[in-house]
Design a protein around this motif. Structure first.
Motif, PDB file in Angstrom:
ATOM      1  N   LEU A  20      44.230  36.632  38.953  1.00  0.00           N
ATOM      2  CA  LEU A  20      43.161  37.469  39.482  1.00  0.00           C
ATOM      3  C   LEU A  20      41.973  37.299  38.543  1.00  0.00           C
ATOM      4  O   LEU A  20      42.130  37.362  37.323  1.00  0.00           O
ATOM      5  CB  LEU A  20      43.592  38.932  39.520  1.00  0.00           C
ATOM      6  N   LEU A  33      40.795  43.963  42.795  1.00  0.00           N
ATOM      7  CA  LEU A  33      41.885  43.235  42.143  1.00  0.00           C
ATOM      8  C   LEU A  33      43.188  44.022  42.250  1.00  0.00           C
ATOM      9  O   LEU A  33      44.250  43.460  42.531  1.00  0.00           O
ATOM     10  CB  LEU A  33      41.559  42.958  40.674  1.00  0.00           C
ATOM     11  N   GLN A  37      46.556  42.798  44.224  1.00  0.00           N
ATOM     12  CA  GLN A  37      47.799  42.696  43.458  1.00  0.00           C
ATOM     13  C   GLN A  37      48.909  43.526  44.092  1.00  0.00           C
ATOM     14  O   GLN A  37      50.063  43.086  44.173  1.00  0.00           O
ATOM     15  CB  GLN A  37      47.578  43.120  42.012  1.00  0.00           C
ATOM     16  N   THR A  50      45.277  38.363  34.676  1.00  0.00           N
ATOM     17  CA  THR A  50      43.974  38.824  35.116  1.00  0.00           C
ATOM     18  C   THR A  50      42.955  38.344  34.089  1.00  0.00           C
ATOM     19  O   THR A  50      43.135  38.570  32.896  1.00  0.00           O
ATOM     20  CB  THR A  50      43.934  40.357  35.220  1.00  0.00           C
TER      21      THR A  50
END
Length: 120
Positions: A20, A33, A37, A50
């Motif tokens: 991400l 995000l 997820q 991330t």
């Protein structure tokens, strides 16, 4: 939009491990995000990392260099600043398009919109 896209990325596109990426200055980036997820991992995938950069960042190469070798795709959220142009151009310049897919519904630029209008 990101919750079902996460599920789609796992179930239909077949991605198992994703990164991400976003410019987190805007609260909306973290929310998008998080939602992606949740959908992706609930379906069975794993967001393995991330990667965040400052808003207005001009050099995305150091952030791409952080990608783990087993990442199959990236879900980026780029809130329309200059980073979007640098993200897309450096993604191709670094040859990432040959090994890591982009999975997003949000990435476009004003240049693309104007070009599309001219081609009609």
């Amino acid at each position: 939009m990101e919750l079902p896209l996460g599920k789609y990325a796992y179930e239909k596109l077949g991605y198992k491990k994703m990164a991400l990426m976003a410019a987190p200055t805007m609260l909306v980036a973290r929310g998008k995000l998080w939602a992606f997820q949740q959908g992706f991992e609930k379906a069975g995938g794993k967001a393995v990392q991330t990667i965040l950069w400052p808003l207005g960042e001009m050099d995305m190469a150091p952030y791409f260099a952080r990608l783990q070798p087993d990442v199959e795709a990236i879900f980026p959220f780029i809130p329309g600043d200059i980073s979007i142009n640098r993200f897309i151009s450096q993604y191709f310049e670094l040859g990432l398009n040959k090994k890591i897919k982009l999975c997003t519904h949000w990435t476009f630029t004003e240049d693309l919109l104007y070009t599309s209008d001219l081609q009609r």
